[in-house]
Each structure stands twice: as C-alpha cells, then as structure tokens.
Design a protein around this motif. Structure first.
Motif, PDB file in Angstrom:
ATOM      1  N   GLY A 103      56.821  92.373   3.241  1.00 44.30           N
ATOM      2  CA  GLY A 103      57.631  91.168   3.087  1.00 44.30           C
ATOM      3  C   GLY A 103      56.898  89.861   3.230  1.00 44.30           C
ATOM      4  N   MET A 104      55.569  89.914   3.374  1.00 47.79           N
ATOM      5  CA  MET A 104      54.816  88.685   3.523  1.00 47.79           C
ATOM      6  C   MET A 104      54.656  87.996   2.172  1.00 47.79           C
ATOM      7  SD  MET A 104      51.244  88.268   5.621  1.00 47.79           S
ATOM      8  CE  MET A 104      51.858  89.288   6.956  1.00 47.79           C
ATOM      9  N   GLN A 105      54.677  86.674   2.164  1.00 43.93           N
ATOM     10  CA  GLN A 105      54.544  85.895   0.940  1.00 43.93           C
ATOM     11  C   GLN A 105      53.067  85.686   0.597  1.00 43.93           C
ATOM     12  OE1 GLN A 105      57.245  84.998  -0.992  1.00 43.93           O
ATOM     13  NE2 GLN A 105      58.279  86.297   0.526  1.00 43.93           N
ATOM     14  N   PRO A 106      52.750  85.550  -0.701  1.00 43.89           N
ATOM     15  CA  PRO A 106      51.354  85.281  -1.087  1.00 43.89           C
ATOM     16  C   PRO A 106      50.766  84.058  -0.389  1.00 43.89           C
ATOM     17  CG  PRO A 106      52.642  85.856  -3.015  1.00 43.89           C
ATOM     18  CD  PRO A 106      53.618  85.735  -1.880  1.00 43.89           C
ATOM     19  N   SER A 107      51.608  83.046  -0.169  1.00 40.69           N
ATOM     20  CA  SER A 107      51.118  81.830   0.499  1.00 40.69           C
ATOM     21  C   SER A 107      50.738  82.083   1.953  1.00 40.69           C
ATOM     22  CB  SER A 107      52.189  80.738   0.438  1.00 40.69           C
ATOM     23  OG  SER A 107      53.396  81.181   1.041  1.00 40.69           O
ATOM     24  N   GLU A 108      51.203  83.192   2.531  1.00 39.44           N
ATOM     25  CA  GLU A 108      50.823  83.578   3.886  1.00 39.44           C
ATOM     26  C   GLU A 108      49.574  84.461   3.887  1.00 39.44           C
ATOM     27  OE1 GLU A 108      54.538  84.329   6.610  1.00 39.44           O
ATOM     28  OE2 GLU A 108      54.962  85.180   4.645  1.00 39.44           O
ATOM     29  N   ILE A 109      49.409  85.248   2.826  1.00 38.83           N
ATOM     30  CA  ILE A 109      48.319  86.224   2.772  1.00 38.83           C
ATOM     31  C   ILE A 109      47.005  85.600   2.320  1.00 38.83           C
ATOM     32  CG2 ILE A 109      47.536  88.370   1.697  1.00 38.83           C
ATOM     33  CD1 ILE A 109      50.518  89.076   1.263  1.00 38.83           C
ATOM     34  N   LEU A 110      47.050  84.814   1.250  1.00 37.98           N
ATOM     35  CA  LEU A 110      45.832  84.434   0.533  1.00 37.98           C
ATOM     36  C   LEU A 110      44.998  83.310   1.135  1.00 37.98           C
ATOM     37  CD1 LEU A 110      47.095  84.896  -3.126  1.00 37.98           C
ATOM     38  CD2 LEU A 110      45.768  86.479  -1.723  1.00 37.98           C
ATOM     39  N   HIS A 118      41.630  81.873   9.502  1.00 34.12           N
ATOM     40  CA  HIS A 118      41.234  83.263   9.691  1.00 34.12           C
ATOM     41  C   HIS A 118      42.471  84.155   9.724  1.00 34.12           C
ATOM     42  CE1 HIS A 118      39.000  86.755  10.735  1.00 34.12           C
ATOM     43  NE2 HIS A 118      39.625  86.907  11.878  1.00 34.12           N
ATOM     44  N   VAL A 119      43.532  83.702  10.379  1.00 34.21           N
ATOM     45  CA  VAL A 119      44.819  84.399  10.364  1.00 34.21           C
ATOM     46  C   VAL A 119      45.838  83.399   9.843  1.00 34.21           C
ATOM     47  CG1 VAL A 119      46.504  85.730  11.669  1.00 34.21           C
ATOM     48  CG2 VAL A 119      44.116  85.720  12.400  1.00 34.21           C
ATOM     49  N   SER A 120      46.277  83.615   8.625  1.00 36.79           N
ATOM     50  CA  SER A 120      47.127  82.617   7.966  1.00 36.79           C
ATOM     51  C   SER A 120      48.616  82.962   8.044  1.00 36.79           C
ATOM     52  CB  SER A 120      46.700  82.461   6.503  1.00 36.79           C
ATOM     53  OG  SER A 120      46.601  83.729   5.877  1.00 36.79           O
ATOM     54  N   TYR A 121      48.976  83.810   9.018  1.00 37.62           N
ATOM     55  CA  TYR A 121      50.384  84.178   9.199  1.00 37.62           C
ATOM     56  C   TYR A 121      50.643  84.457  10.671  1.00 37.62           C
ATOM     57  CZ  TYR A 121      48.187  88.822   9.013  1.00 37.62           C
ATOM     58  OH  TYR A 121      47.373  89.903   9.222  1.00 37.62           O
ATOM     59  N   ILE A 128      52.321  92.605  12.127  1.00 33.86           N
ATOM     60  CA  ILE A 128      51.057  92.938  11.467  1.00 33.86           C
ATOM     61  C   ILE A 128      49.945  92.168  12.165  1.00 33.86           C
ATOM     62  CG2 ILE A 128      49.743  92.903   9.314  1.00 33.86           C
ATOM     63  CD1 ILE A 128      52.386  92.846   7.802  1.00 33.86           C
ATOM     64  N   SER A 129      48.964  92.886  12.684  1.00 32.56           N
ATOM     65  CA  SER A 129      47.812  92.227  13.295  1.00 32.56           C
ATOM     66  C   SER A 129      46.995  91.534  12.212  1.00 32.56           C
ATOM     67  CB  SER A 129      46.961  93.268  14.022  1.00 32.56           C
ATOM     68  OG  SER A 129      45.867  92.668  14.669  1.00 32.56           O
ATOM     69  N   ASN A 130      46.035  90.719  12.631  1.00 28.72           N
ATOM     70  CA  ASN A 130      45.228  90.004  11.654  1.00 28.72           C
ATOM     71  C   ASN A 130      44.359  90.958  10.846  1.00 28.72           C
ATOM     72  OD1 ASN A 130      43.941  90.081  14.407  1.00 28.72           O
ATOM     73  ND2 ASN A 130      42.147  89.566  13.180  1.00 28.72           N
ATOM     74  N   GLN A 131      44.171  90.625   9.566  1.00 31.37           N
ATOM     75  CA  GLN A 131      43.266  91.404   8.732  1.00 31.37           C
ATOM     76  C   GLN A 131      41.834  91.253   9.251  1.00 31.37           C
ATOM     77  OE1 GLN A 131      44.976  89.817   4.778  1.00 31.37           O
ATOM     78  NE2 GLN A 131      44.177  91.828   4.248  1.00 31.37           N
ATOM     79  N   THR A 132      41.125  92.372   9.329  1.00 33.44           N
ATOM     80  CA  THR A 132      39.780  92.323   9.893  1.00 33.44           C
ATOM     81  C   THR A 132      38.732  92.598   8.827  1.00 33.44           C
ATOM     82  OG1 THR A 132      39.949  94.653  10.505  1.00 33.44           O
ATOM     83  CG2 THR A 132      40.514  93.028  12.186  1.00 33.44           C
ATOM     84  N   THR A 133      37.652  91.837   8.894  1.00 31.98           N
ATOM     85  CA  THR A 133      36.506  92.061   8.020  1.00 31.98           C
ATOM     86  C   THR A 133      35.461  92.957   8.679  1.00 31.98           C
ATOM     87  OG1 THR A 133      36.893  89.934   6.950  1.00 31.98           O
ATOM     88  CG2 THR A 133      34.735  90.914   6.643  1.00 31.98           C
ATOM     89  N   PRO A 134      35.145  92.781   9.972  1.00 33.57           N
ATOM     90  CA  PRO A 134      34.229  93.739  10.630  1.00 33.57           C
ATOM     91  C   PRO A 134      34.836  95.145  10.594  1.00 33.57           C
ATOM     92  CG  PRO A 134      34.568  91.796  11.993  1.00 33.57           C
ATOM     93  CD  PRO A 134      35.585  91.728  10.901  1.00 33.57           C
ATOM     94  N   LEU A 135      34.048  96.117  10.191  1.00 34.26           N
ATOM     95  CA  LEU A 135      34.587  97.456   9.965  1.00 34.26           C
ATOM     96  C   LEU A 135      35.016  98.144  11.252  1.00 34.26           C
ATOM     97  CD1 LEU A 135      32.147  98.886   7.261  1.00 34.26           C
ATOM     98  CD2 LEU A 135      34.342  97.737   6.941  1.00 34.26           C
ATOM     99  N   ALA A 136      36.249  98.647  11.245  1.00 29.52           N
ATOM    100  CA  ALA A 136      36.812  99.539  12.266  1.00 29.52           C
ATOM    101  C   ALA A 136      37.182  98.866  13.580  1.00 29.52           C
ATOM    102  CB  ALA A 136      35.879 100.721  12.538  1.00 29.52           C
TER     103      ALA A 136
END
Length: 366
Positions: A103-110, A118-121, A128-136
């Motif tokens: 249910g998140m909007q593109p304006s929150e994700i992108l 870094h966390v736009s929502y 939903i926790s923040n999307q992570t770039t460092p693996l694992a």
C-alpha cells in the motif's frame, strides 16, 4: 525433533502451462481461492508496468539507481499476501514491489533511489523496516524485532527478504542461528534469482538448495517455485502460521530469475547467455497465472483492460511524482543521526550552513 531437508523438488501448485500441479509437489499445501489469485494477477501486472516505468525514469536520470525486480513479481507479491496485517517486513533494496503491494505510494518509495532520504517513509505506518543496501543486515534486525515483540506479548511475525548472494554473508547465518536458538517468530524469504550481481548460484554454494542449510541450523527449510504465486502465498502463509503458533522460524527459498540487470549500472550480457533468459521466460509468473485464470473464465478481456488501465494510471502518477522538482534542505542530512548530536557533527553542520549562506549572498550580489 530433528529438522528435515526440503523435498526433492520445489513446491509448485500451478505449472508453467497454467494447470494445477497434482503431483507430490503440492502435497500439504492448499491452492489459494480464485479471488486471491485474481487479485495476485492484478497486482503482478500493475507491478511489472510500474517496475518498467521506474527503470525508464532511471535511464532518463530521474533516479540515481534502481534495482529492478522484473520477473520476480510472484515472490514479491505472494510473500506480502502471505503475511497478516500486524506482521512486519524487513526488505532489501530490490523489494520495492513488496512495498508497493503493501500500500505504499511511489512518492514514498522512490526518494530513496534518488538520494533525498535514506528512509523516505514512516516504517510504523506500514509495518515495513527501512530498505537496506548492505547485504543481510536487515535479517538480524528482523530476528531481534520478532524476539522483542514476542517478549512483550505481541502477536507479530517478522518476514525478512534476502537474495541468494546475501545468504553468503555472515549476517545471514548469524540471524538464522539466533532465530533457531531463540525460536523467534521469523520467516527468511530468500529470492534465489540465480545471480549475486554477476556470480551464479553454483559459484556461491555446493549445496543442493539454499533451503537445505536450515537443517544444519535446526530449523525448518522449504523451497518453492518462486514464479508460482499460488505456491508462494501458500508456503508463506504456512510458515507465518507456524511461527505465530510458536513452532519457530522457517527458511524459504523461492527459485526465480532476474530478467533485468542487477541495477542500471550493470551489463548482464557480460555474464549470462540470452538463451538462459529466454528459457526462464517460459516460466514467467504472469503468463502462467493468466493461463490458469483464463481456463476458469476468471480473466476476461474486460478485466484485462481494467487492469491495464490501472497499471497505466500508476505509471503516469509515478512519472509525475519523479518529474516534480524536490524541495530539499541540505541541512536535513544532520537530523536524526544522534539523539544528542556530537560536537563534530554540530561543527560540520555549522560549516555547511555558513557555506550555503555565503552562496546565497553571492547569488544576490550577482
């Protein structure tokens, strides 16, 4: 009771031709109802159009980078449809379709992908926790969160996403070991898309499957056809229900394929053959489910037109959101770093503030 290895083949409920799989692969799992599968199809079609649009915007310079999940729609969407509203997701940088599905909007994700925030929502608003770039790294966060939720008497399961490459990281092993030891209500959802950037899966592990590793950790392991959204939904629902009942964590390996490049800076033609991509195209998750739904007269031309229109509407809204010039304050980068800012951080902030003020003064003078 000792943990057992997964079955001989990945679990599948609907085959590549859209027929119900009545072999031993489907034993123990119930095919989701027609309404659920039609909803899953709608979401996959819209998500693929959206993913294609975001990739195009990246190539136009509207975003700095974007890791496409084209071809992985069944795993992204089926996993979200398999959890409950109170459950939390711990995504990687590639799991934008999962965020969209919740249910998140593109304006929150992108904004994350063009360097605005870094966390736009708000993680708590969507669970939903923040999307992570460092693996694992998010896998450890998921286990700790799930364990803490249970200690506080809350009915929460944490599902953490992983790629096949990230399972080679120490953090992934540590997270799974903690989850098994603590019996934490956690689901590890590994989307094995065959490549960790350019490294194929058979160069990463000699085990038959990633899911086999679960037995050595004393936890349950399952592998599933990651291009069969019906099977993904069923397997995730089962794993979540088991975790909620206190039966411990599950490692799910979803076998799928990344059709696009790793990111817009990657050239997949340097490390994989066109024939391989074409072969995986026959297992496409959208065309497979479409064949099943059409055979049952659930997917009509009128329904297809409505879904296509909804997909184009979202694509247009995404273009509008990313074409708008963001109003950014460079000083925001210093906010929310420490509860009590360190002296060095305050010095850096003051220096940047003075530089901005000088620039504005020079602009006015000219």
């Amino acid at each position: 009771m000792l943990a057992q290895l997964p079955g001989a083949q990945p679990i599948r409920l609907i085959d590549e031709l859209g027929a119900v799989d009545e072999s031993d692969l489907s034993v123990g799992y119930q095919l989701p109802d027609d309404d659920t599968l039609l909803d899953a199809y709608r979401r996959m079609v819209i998500a693929r159009r959206w993913d294609t649009q975001v990739t195009a915007l990246t190539r136009q310079g509207r975003l700095a980078t974007y890791p496409s999940a084209l071809g992985q729609e069944a795993g992204e969407i089926g996993s979200v449809m398999g959890v409950e509203d109170q459950d939390w997701l711990f995504p990687t940088y590639r799991d934008t379709i999962a965020l969209l599905t919740r249910g998140m909007q593109p304006s929150e994700i992108l904004p994350f992908f063009r360097g605005e925030w870094h966390v736009s929502y708000d993680p708590h608003a969507h669970r939903i926790s923040n999307q992570t770039t460092p693996l694992a790294t998010q896998a450890l966060h998921a286990v700790g969160f799930a364990h803490a939720e249970r200690l506080q008497g809350r009915d929460t399961v944490a599902l953490t996403y992983l790629g096949d490459g990230s399972t080679s990281e120490g953090d992934a092993h540590e997270a799974m070991n903690f989850a098994a030891t603590w019996n934490a209500p956690t689901v590890f959802f590994v989307q094995n898309n065959q490549y960790a950037i350019s490294v194929p899966i058979d160069h990463q592990t000699k085990s038959r499957s990633i899911a086999d590793r679960a037995a050595g950790l004393g936890m349950r392991g399952v592998w599933v056809d990651g291009n069969d959204v019906a099977a993904v939904i069923a397997v995730v629902r089962d794993a979540v229900a088991r975790a909620r009942r206190g039966e411990g964590p599950t490692l799910i390996e979803a076998r799928t394929y990344r059709l696009e490049a790793h990111t817009n800076s990657d050239d997949p033609t340097r490390y994989r053959e066109k024939l391989e991509q074409e072969r995986w195209g026959f297992a496409d998750p959208i065309s497979r489910l479409a064949a099943y739904l059409r055979a049952k007269d659930l997917l009509t031309d009128a329904v297809e037109e409505e879904i296509t229109a909804a997909a184009e509407e979202l694509a247009a809204a995404t273009r509008d959101a990313m074409n708008a010039t963001p109003n950014l304050d460079p000083l925001e980068m210093f906010d929310h770093v420490y509860a009590t800012p360190r002296a060095s951080l305050l010095e850096q902030r003051a220096a940047l503030e003075a530089e901005i003020a000088q620039h504005e003064t020079e602009e006015l003078a000219s």
